[in-house]
Design an enzyme around this catalytic site. Structure first.
Site, mmCIF file in Angstrom:
data_model
loop_
_atom_site.group_PDB
_atom_site.id
_atom_site.type_symbol
_atom_site.label_atom_id
_atom_site.label_comp_id
_atom_site.label_asym_id
_atom_site.label_seq_id
_atom_site.Cartn_x
_atom_site.Cartn_y
_atom_site.Cartn_z
ATOM 1 N N ARG A 8 10.907 5.193 5.142
ATOM 2 C CA ARG A 8 9.452 5.254 5.194
ATOM 3 C C ARG A 8 8.869 4.923 3.827
ATOM 4 O O ARG A 8 9.456 5.286 2.786
ATOM 5 C CB ARG A 8 9.084 6.693 5.565
ATOM 6 C CG ARG A 8 7.600 7.001 5.659
ATOM 7 C CD ARG A 8 6.995 6.354 6.824
ATOM 8 N NE ARG A 8 5.736 6.970 7.219
ATOM 9 C CZ ARG A 8 4.885 6.386 8.059
ATOM 10 N NH1 ARG A 8 5.141 5.192 8.573
ATOM 11 N NH2 ARG A 8 3.770 6.990 8.416
ATOM 12 N N THR A 31 3.412 -2.092 15.281
ATOM 13 C CA THR A 31 4.675 -1.639 14.721
ATOM 14 C C THR A 31 5.675 -2.379 15.561
ATOM 15 O O THR A 31 5.299 -3.093 16.488
ATOM 16 C CB THR A 31 4.775 -0.112 14.890
ATOM 17 O OG1 THR A 31 3.784 0.473 14.083
ATOM 18 C CG2 THR A 31 6.130 0.460 14.541
ATOM 19 N N THR A 38 7.547 -0.840 10.612
ATOM 20 C CA THR A 38 6.111 -1.110 10.722
ATOM 21 C C THR A 38 5.446 -1.501 9.407
ATOM 22 O O THR A 38 5.944 -1.186 8.320
ATOM 23 C CB THR A 38 5.389 0.154 11.263
ATOM 24 O OG1 THR A 38 4.036 -0.166 11.557
ATOM 25 C CG2 THR A 38 5.412 1.299 10.277
ATOM 26 N N ASP A 61 -1.802 6.555 7.106
ATOM 27 C CA ASP A 61 -1.124 7.605 7.883
ATOM 28 C C ASP A 61 -1.198 8.974 7.198
ATOM 29 O O ASP A 61 -0.876 9.992 7.801
ATOM 30 C CB ASP A 61 0.351 7.239 8.126
ATOM 31 C CG ASP A 61 0.522 6.384 9.379
ATOM 32 O OD1 ASP A 61 -0.437 6.264 10.152
ATOM 33 O OD2 ASP A 61 1.618 5.831 9.578
ATOM 34 N N SER A 83 4.595 10.229 10.042
ATOM 35 C CA SER A 83 4.694 9.133 11.007
ATOM 36 C C SER A 83 4.799 9.685 12.421
ATOM 37 O O SER A 83 5.117 10.859 12.621
ATOM 38 C CB SER A 83 5.945 8.321 10.684
ATOM 39 O OG SER A 83 6.185 7.358 11.675
ATOM 40 N N SER A 84 4.551 8.810 13.388
ATOM 41 C CA SER A 84 4.812 9.166 14.787
ATOM 42 C C SER A 84 5.987 8.374 15.341
ATOM 43 O O SER A 84 6.283 8.468 16.540
ATOM 44 C CB SER A 84 3.580 8.861 15.649
ATOM 45 O OG SER A 84 2.467 9.568 15.186
ATOM 46 N N GLY A 107 3.031 1.762 18.621
ATOM 47 C CA GLY A 107 1.882 2.334 19.316
ATOM 48 C C GLY A 107 1.196 3.471 18.587
ATOM 49 O O GLY A 107 0.433 4.225 19.184
ATOM 50 N N GLY A 108 1.490 3.633 17.286
ATOM 51 C CA GLY A 108 0.796 4.679 16.521
ATOM 52 C C GLY A 108 1.022 6.026 17.173
ATOM 53 O O GLY A 108 2.154 6.389 17.526
HETATM 54 O O1 DON Z 1 4.187 5.658 11.342
HETATM 55 C C1 DON Z 1 3.323 5.664 12.205
HETATM 56 O O2 DON Z 1 3.205 6.533 13.033
HETATM 57 C C2 DON Z 1 2.378 4.485 12.280
HETATM 58 N N1 DON Z 1 2.293 3.852 11.009
HETATM 59 C C3 DON Z 1 2.851 3.546 13.328
HETATM 60 C C4 DON Z 1 1.914 2.408 13.528
HETATM 61 C C5 DON Z 1 2.068 1.750 14.813
HETATM 62 O O3 DON Z 1 2.871 2.111 15.626
HETATM 63 C C6 DON Z 1 1.153 0.654 15.068
HETATM 64 N N2 DON Z 1 1.622 -0.113 16.200
HETATM 65 N N3 DON Z 1 1.427 -0.221 17.290
#
Ligand code: DON
Length: 564
Positions: free
Chosen positions: A100, A373, A391, A415, A444-445, A465-466
């Protein structure tokens, strides 16, 4: 009352839902005899397989696939970002790697606030101050050096060739590049590489990126963190108002972490630990659901949707309060996953009526930014498995493109919780646990996950997908093990999402019937069926009972399974 009696009645059938199912359905995805790579681009999946055929294993294929995504999928594939990898070796050993991004050493807690203490729009998402210190090269070199079989220059050669000779732009990609062109120009100037107009069918050749990769292939990860690449990168930041320094790059290290491991019925789930919330939050949700007869309630019945939403509501509330970088904050992992704690969390749930998250009106859920991501899943011919999510955060990250090096930088600083209680671009609100500090990793998720059944590898799964990552992985697992879907079918199935705040249930558009929608509304759920919302883009592999592999490549993108 009807639901309560149904539930009580099902409870009287002993053992009726104590084991997962998940093997009876016939595969609809690609089936391969030996090995498989599923990723966001066919070229990347093919390169991963090519490396496996050259005698590499899953970790060599990881390095190749990750870099091939950086070439062909610049929305998310990256050198300028970070990620997480969960592995399971053929002999059952498990582990995970955290690569990360970190806050630069010059970052400060209030760096995105104005003098009145308000969050300055876009500062954490766009431009020079939005980036964390990239971890991707440290990650793939660490994993490959520890477990890989080939030399990095052999692994990276096909990727260098791809960057030099070019790849063909897909229809979805052309549209995305078109939509972001103006912002690339605004951030990087009119001559920026992706400021050109690309149409579907065009070939994109990236000589600057090919040169960067060539230097890295020759000199290893130190080229990125200490060599010429580091020099160019730091210079780009220091001369354009950024704060990433030489020291930031030199100090960056990927970290091996114990994964989060928990049982769910007869499965063992192995997922990512903090600084990703993925494993703990997935674990909390699944353990809250475990006492209920999900498969008997029916896929996407209103009772099923309610249960998931209510478990998600409680788990995300904990996520936002307790989770952050374990090197900076103490995380009560055992308590959060304790079955009696989780039982008590669900004690005020009723099938009659929606719980309320808090006194917050909807409208803060900002899904307009197309999110990117990327996840890939690999199983090699020996049965080693890696599950990797990587990502830049938002689409093309901070939009800062380092022309000389040929890659985009992340906007992962968003984030962090820029200010307690103020939602980030995923509508997630955080607290002190996820506040900014120099050298700290942002929460992060990302949820790269591996599932074991009866002591054997059973599934490799993950998604972008955040904030919707966790709930997409959750539903894919439930689709297979509770509802007997094959891998591809489970990936294709429509998804919904809830994250405590805002107090909304998010549905994939036009995918759920009006009866369900009306039933939920009548119980007080606020529903959102926004147009641009894609809930996850899952790339997964499941092991079939005959030992073959079935791929699930998400049709929501250009994703592709390749195997042999
Ligand atoms: O680490 C995380 O949770 C976010 N930065 C992920 C971002 C993400 O999945 C965007 N994409 N769809």
């Amino acid at each position: 009352m009807r639901y309560r009696s149904l539930f009580l009645c099902l409870l009287l059938i002993p053992g009726s839902f104590l084991t997962s199912k998940g093997q009876s359905s016939s595969p609809k995805g690609l089936v391969a005899d030996h090995a498989m790579v599923v990723s966001a681009r066919e070229e990347a999946s093919k390169i991963g397989i090519e490396i496996l055929k050259q005698g590499g294993n899953a970790f060599d294929a990881m390095m190749a696939t990750e870099m091939a995504l950086a070439v062909t999928f610049p929305f998310a594939g990256n050198l300028g970002g970070g990620g997480f990898m969960v592995y399971r070796m053929a002999d059952g050993r498990i582990g995970s790697l955290d690569y990360r991004e970190k806050a630069p050493l010059a970052a400060t807690k209030d760096m995105y606030l104005d003098k009145d203490g308000n969050v300055i729009p876009n500062l954490s998402t766009q431009g020079m101050l939005a980036s964390g210190v990239p971890g991707t090269l440290a990650g793939i070199f660490e994993a490959q050096a520890k477990f890989g079989k080939l030399k990095p220059n052999q692994v990276l050669q096909p990727v260098i060739d791809l960057a030099r000779n070019g790849y063909v732009v897909s229809k979805k990609q052309a549209e995305s590049l078109r939509n972001h062109r103006q912002i690339f120009i605004q951030v990087n100037g009119p001559n920026t590489f992706f400021g050109k107009e690309f149409q579907a069918g065009d070939t994109i050749k990236q000589p600057a990126l090919a040169n960067t990769l060539e230097r890295i292939a020759k000199k290893g990860k130190n080229e990125f963190y200490k060599g010429e690449t580091a020099k160019i990168l730091v210079n780009h930041f220091q001369t354009n108002g950024g704060i990433i320094s030489k020291k930031d790059l030199i100090q960056y290290k990927a970290v091996w972490r114990d994964p989060i491991v928990f049982p769910y019925r007869d499965l063992k789930i192995i997922s990512m630990a903090p600084p990703s919330s993925g494993g703990i939050t997935l674990g909390q949700i699944l353990k809250m659901l475990e006492p209920y007869p999900l498969s008997k309630l029916g896929h996407h019945s209103s009772e099923y949707v309610q249960l998931l939403v209510e478990a998600e509501r409680r788990a995300y509330a904990d996520r936002n309060h307790y989770l952050g970088d374990p090197d900076f904050v103490k995380i009560p992992t055992n308590q959060l996953l304790d079955p009696s704690y989780l039982k008590s969390r669900m004690s005020n749930f009723s099938f009659e009526k929606a719980s309320k998250s808090a006194d917050i009106a909807h409208g803060d859920l900002s899904f307009e930014e197309s999110m990117e991501t990327t996840h890939y899943s690999i199983v090699d011919a020996d049965g080693n498995a890696v599950s990797v999510t990587t990502t830049l955060n938002g689409a093309y990250g901070s939009k800062v493109f380092v022309e000389e090096l040929g890659f985009f930088m992340n906007n992962e600083m968003d984030d962090f919780s820029a200010k307690a209680g103020v939602p980030n671009m995923f509508g997630l609100v955080g607290t002190e646990a996820n506040s900014i500090a120099p050298g700290k990793r942002m929460l992060s998720s990302m949820t790269p996950t591996i599932v074991e059944k009866e002591g054997k590898l059973s599934m490799v799964v993950g998604t972008p997908g955040g904030s919707t990552i966790i709930t997409s992985v959750l539903q894919t697992i439930l689709n297979v093990y509770e509802f007997d879907m094959g891998m591809q079918e489970a990936v294709n199935a429509p998804r919904f999402h809830h994250q405590w705040l805002p107090d909304l249930v998010n549905f994939e558009p036009k995918a759920f019937g009006t009866t369900l929608v009306n039933q939920l509304k009548s119980k007080g759920y606020l529903l959102y069926e926004g147009n641009s919302t894609i809930i996850g883009k899952v790339d997964a592999i499941r092991l079939l009972s005959n030992g073959k592999l079935e791929g699930g490549a998400d049709p929501r993108g250009d994703d592709k399974a390749v195997g042999y």
